[in-house]
Design an enzyme around this catalytic site. Structure first.
Site, PDB file in Angstrom:
ATOM      1  N   ASP A   1       0.820  -1.212   0.000  1.00  0.00           N
ATOM      2  CA  ASP A   1       0.000   0.000   0.000  1.00  0.00           C
ATOM      3  C   ASP A   1       0.853   1.260   0.000  1.00  0.00           C
ATOM      4  OD1 ASP A   1      -2.708  -1.288   2.108  1.00  0.00           O
ATOM      5  OD2 ASP A   1      -2.188  -1.615   0.017  1.00  0.00           O
TER       6      ASP A   1
ATOM      7  N   SER B   1     -13.436   7.368  -1.030  1.00  0.00           N
ATOM      8  CA  SER B   1     -12.288   6.967  -0.228  1.00  0.00           C
ATOM      9  C   SER B   1     -11.930   8.114   0.711  1.00  0.00           C
ATOM     10  CB  SER B   1     -11.121   6.622  -1.149  1.00  0.00           C
ATOM     11  OG  SER B   1     -10.024   6.169  -0.406  1.00  0.00           O
TER      12      SER B   1
ATOM     13  N   GLU C   1     -11.445   6.350  15.033  1.00  0.00           N
ATOM     14  CA  GLU C   1     -11.728   4.917  14.913  1.00  0.00           C
ATOM     15  C   GLU C   1     -10.512   4.196  14.342  1.00  0.00           C
ATOM     16  OE1 GLU C   1     -15.429   4.359  12.584  1.00  0.00           O
ATOM     17  OE2 GLU C   1     -15.508   6.546  12.579  1.00  0.00           O
TER      18      GLU C   1
ATOM     19  N   LYS D   1      -8.647   2.077  11.455  1.00  0.00           N
ATOM     20  CA  LYS D   1      -8.719   1.910   9.998  1.00  0.00           C
ATOM     21  C   LYS D   1      -8.507   0.432   9.688  1.00  0.00           C
ATOM     22  CE  LYS D   1      -7.112   3.614   5.543  1.00  0.00           C
ATOM     23  NZ  LYS D   1      -7.059   2.266   4.947  1.00  0.00           N
TER      24      LYS D   1
ATOM     25  N   GLU E   1     -16.644  -2.450   6.948  1.00  0.00           N
ATOM     26  CA  GLU E   1     -15.511  -3.229   6.444  1.00  0.00           C
ATOM     27  C   GLU E   1     -15.707  -4.694   6.791  1.00  0.00           C
ATOM     28  OE1 GLU E   1     -11.475  -2.225   4.717  1.00  0.00           O
ATOM     29  OE2 GLU E   1     -13.276  -1.063   5.152  1.00  0.00           O
TER      30      GLU E   1
ATOM     31  N   CYS F   1      27.000 -29.744   8.497  1.00  0.00           N
ATOM     32  CA  CYS F   1      27.818 -30.943   8.729  1.00  0.00           C
ATOM     33  C   CYS F   1      28.089 -31.758   7.469  1.00  0.00           C
ATOM     34  CB  CYS F   1      27.166 -31.824   9.789  1.00  0.00           C
ATOM     35  SG  CYS F   1      25.641 -32.638   9.248  1.00  0.00           S
TER      36      CYS F   1
ATOM     37  N   CYS G   1      18.259 -32.261   7.807  1.00  0.00           N
ATOM     38  CA  CYS G   1      19.571 -32.906   7.851  1.00  0.00           C
ATOM     39  C   CYS G   1      19.425 -34.263   8.520  1.00  0.00           C
ATOM     40  CB  CYS G   1      20.539 -32.021   8.641  1.00  0.00           C
ATOM     41  SG  CYS G   1      22.057 -32.853   9.141  1.00  0.00           S
TER      42      CYS G   1
ATOM     43  N   CYS H   1      25.737 -33.292  13.680  1.00  0.00           N
ATOM     44  CA  CYS H   1      25.494 -31.947  13.174  1.00  0.00           C
ATOM     45  C   CYS H   1      25.625 -30.911  14.286  1.00  0.00           C
ATOM     46  CB  CYS H   1      24.107 -31.863  12.542  1.00  0.00           C
ATOM     47  SG  CYS H   1      23.785 -30.270  11.762  1.00  0.00           S
TER      48      CYS H   1
END
Length: 671
Positions: free
Chosen positions: A32, A81, A113, A115, A173, A411, A426, A432
């Protein structure tokens, strides 16, 4: 002027491309913050050259055209918007502009509020009944998603209470809580479905399914924050009053709403929400600040694409773009090999990020990632930075394929990836360096070789001082060397040496368990020991041979086979035997000669026993000819259920397998 026109054309083309990916395809290519930067650049350029502003410029509308596969809905009241601010100075400038336009020095009351980072929707109620829902689309025309919205439990199909308007369009939303997002992706990984990059994409993808039954399975939720159409009714004359009225009518509203009577109070709210952001349980990307008075909102009015009475104060971006310069492979304490992207350093959410996890080979394939790619990096809260997606439209010509190593980078042992698992590991668990501490702690643990006095802190020191590299080195330790450790006096050191000497006498099953072979627990180790009898026979076993052992399937058999196929593991086992580790020769049990109801049967123990330990019960059962397995299957003959028996008991009942309790077991033992 031509160059300015070219710049404007390029910016508009680029923004439309990203709007299409974001609003139509639900697959944004850039974060964004990058979109916001491009939009600011276009707006500034158009402000300098107003004669070049076109009606179809991204600054003159919201979003992109809807998908043709949904019927279209024309918004009677446009869904606009909000303009954004990104720092305190910009917010204070916005506050001043509002006061100047109102020609008032009086203190404004702001309603603040969260978002939310989801998908904006419009929901129309007629006489209290939900009749239509639509996406924002381009702000003028959206998509009809009524059938999908009706599946969201948070959204009432009928409003409750009194004085409900004849026509009321609420706006809010739809979003996906983080736990729901993780659940969806976990299920997708299990079934081979689509993995979503973030909760916002998952919410959008879920809401815009053509089949509402799919949407119904997704744990979407909703918060209401505004109104569009209002006919045949009255609403309060403040924004907060309207939110409270919505709540009375049964519409969900966020509980993080606050009135602020000064710019300083707004900034305090912003910083408090930013601090609480990681613990909210859902994604937000800032706070929304609105003039609380509806009368003042009407007086302030709108610009082309946004109201003058509200602004979104966005948090520092959690996503940024950078380049993958290389990929390295790290080995974890359990042997898991994780690819890590080395990045061109970039600031993300206030932190300089130069590395990001790539998780596993499947994730690299899903991303289609190559070394040299331009990528989007996300860092949320304390989460390790990760690559969200590749900006394929800007892929350089000299990118390189990412190749997983065939041998452990620590290793040199072979690596394995068993079918059905996403992790590459591994196989050199005994040598190791990356796995050393955990392997040694397991080796000396009570259910393994049971070395009394050899605790985790001692193991940590032995490894850090490089006194011990493999389990065989433990048996070469002297009391003098141990005395050099913290909190280890001569007497304690000698006790540990004595305990190591005592631990050399063990059982084949305990020894196998102590080796730490992946997926080999106590019951499986006991089954392997009983079936093969000797280490020599087990080392020669094929994967098919191993699957003949009760409770051993293809995955476990593959792990065991790969462990013994690794030369370094066999070398350590040889050194352990040279140090004197031994166990009694196998006792051949002729099941036909044993007079016991358990002889020859595959038995599973579950729950807790009160009269003896589970280990003692297993030993008794094996001694009288039973095979003790760790899980219930069709091969199981009998389940012994103690107190608080759980899923194993349920599965036995489902398969119709005989079940007895502890008292019956003891009776059959002859006690």
């Amino acid at each position: 002027m031509d160059s300015i026109e070219q710049q404007l054309t390029q910016l508009r083309t680029t923004l439309r491309h990203h709007e299409y990916l974001y609003h139509v395809m639900d697959a944004p290519e850039v974060p964004d913050a990058e979109y916001d930067r491009l939009m600011r650049e276009l707006r500034e350029l158009e402000a300098q050259h107003p004669e070049l502003v076109t009606p179809d410029s991204p600054t003159q509308r919201v979003g992109a055209a809807p998908l043709a596969s949904f019927s279209q809905v024309r918004h009677e009241v446009p869904m606009l918007s909000l303009d954004n601010v990104f720092d305190e100075e910009s917010f204070l400038a916005f506050n001043k502009r509002v006061q100047d336009r109102l020609k008032s020095a009086d203190t404004l009351t702001w309603c603040c509020e969260l978002k939310l980072d989801g998908l904006a929707v419009s929901i129309l109620y007629e006489n209290g009944l939900l009749v239509r829902a639509a996406t924002r689309g381009d702000g003028t025309t959206g998509e009809d998603i009524t059938a999908n919205v009706r599946t969201i439990r948070a959204i009432p199909l009928t409003l409750r209470g009194d004085n409900i308007p004849a026509r009321l369009e609420v706006r809010g939303e739809v979003f996906l809580p983080q736990k729901g997002f993780e659940k969806i992706n976990d299920e997708a990984r299990r079934t081979g479905g689509k993995i979503f990059a973030n909760p916002r994409n998952a919410a959008a993808g879920s809401l815009r399914q053509l089949d509402p039954r799919i949407t119904a399975k997704r744990p979407l939720t909703f918060f209401c924050y505004g109104v569009g159409i209002l006919e045949g009714g009255v609403l309060p004359d403040t924004h907060l009053g309207r939110l409270l009225q919505f709540k009375e009518w049964g519409l969900p509203v966020s509980n993080r709403v606050q009135l602020c009577d000064s710019p300083e109070a707004v900034l305090a709210f912003y910083h408090k929400v930013e601090e609480d952001r990681p613990s909210l349980g859902f994604d937000i990307d800032g706070v929304v600040i609105k003039v609380n008075s509806l009368a003042l909102q009407e007086q302030l009015g709108f610009v082309a694409r946004a109201p003058r009475w509200a602004v979104a104060f966005k948090f520092p971006a959690q996503e940024q773009m950078t380049f993958v310069r290389d990929v390295e492979f790290q080995v974890g304490r359990t042997g898991a090999i994780t690819p890590v992207a080395r990045l061109e350093p970039v600031q993300v959410a206030g932190v300089l990020v130069s590395n990001a996890t790539l998780h596993n080979a499947d994730e690299i394939a899903r991303l289609g990632l190559r070394i040299g790619d331009k990528v989007v990096i996300r860092r949320a809260g304390d989460v390790i930075p990760q690559v969200v997606n590749v900006v394929e439209s800007e892929r350089p010509d000299d990118t390189r394929e990412i190749v997983f190593p065939a041998h452990c980078p620590v290793c040199g042992s072979d690596v394995e990836r068993v079918e059905g698992e996403v992790v590459t590991r591994c196989t050199g668990g005994l040598i190791c360096g990356a796995q050393r501490k955990e392997a040694l702690k397991h080796f000396v643990s009570r259910r393994a070789l049971d070395v009394d006095g050899m605790g985790d802190k001692i193991i940590d020191q032995l490894v850090e001082k490089e006194y011990v590299h493999t389990p065989a080195d433990l048996f070469r330790l002297s009391a003098g060397k141990l005395t050099g450790l913290d909190r280890m006096g001569p007497k304690s050191a000698q006790n540990v040496v004595n305990a190591l000497e005592k631990a050399k006498e063990t059982t084949f099953a305990r020894f196998l368990y102590a080796l730490g072979i992946r997926e080999v627990g106590e019951a499986t180790a006991a089954g392997l020991a009983a079936h093969f009898g000797t280490l020599e026979q087990l080392e020669k076993a094929t994967i098919d041979d191993l699957q003949k052992v009760p409770d051993v399937g293809i995955v476990v058999a593959t792990h065991v086979f790969n462990f013994f196929a690794e030369e370094s593991n066999r070398d350590v086992i040889g050194k352990l035997l040279e140090e004197g580790i031994h166990w009694p020769a196998p006792v051949v049990i002729n099941v036909e000669e044993i007079d016991s109801p358990f002889a020859g049967k595959t038995v599973v123990l579950t729950g807790s026993l009160s009269q003896m330990s589970r280990d003692d019960a297993k030993a008794r059962l094996v001694a009288i000819g039973a095979k003790v397995a760790g899980s219930v299957s069709k091969k199981t003959d009998l389940v012994i259920a103690g107190e608080a028996a759980g899923s194993k008991l349920a599965k036995a009942q489902e398969l119709g397998i005989d079940v007895i309790d502890e008292a019956e077991m003891l009776r059959l033992f002859g006690e």
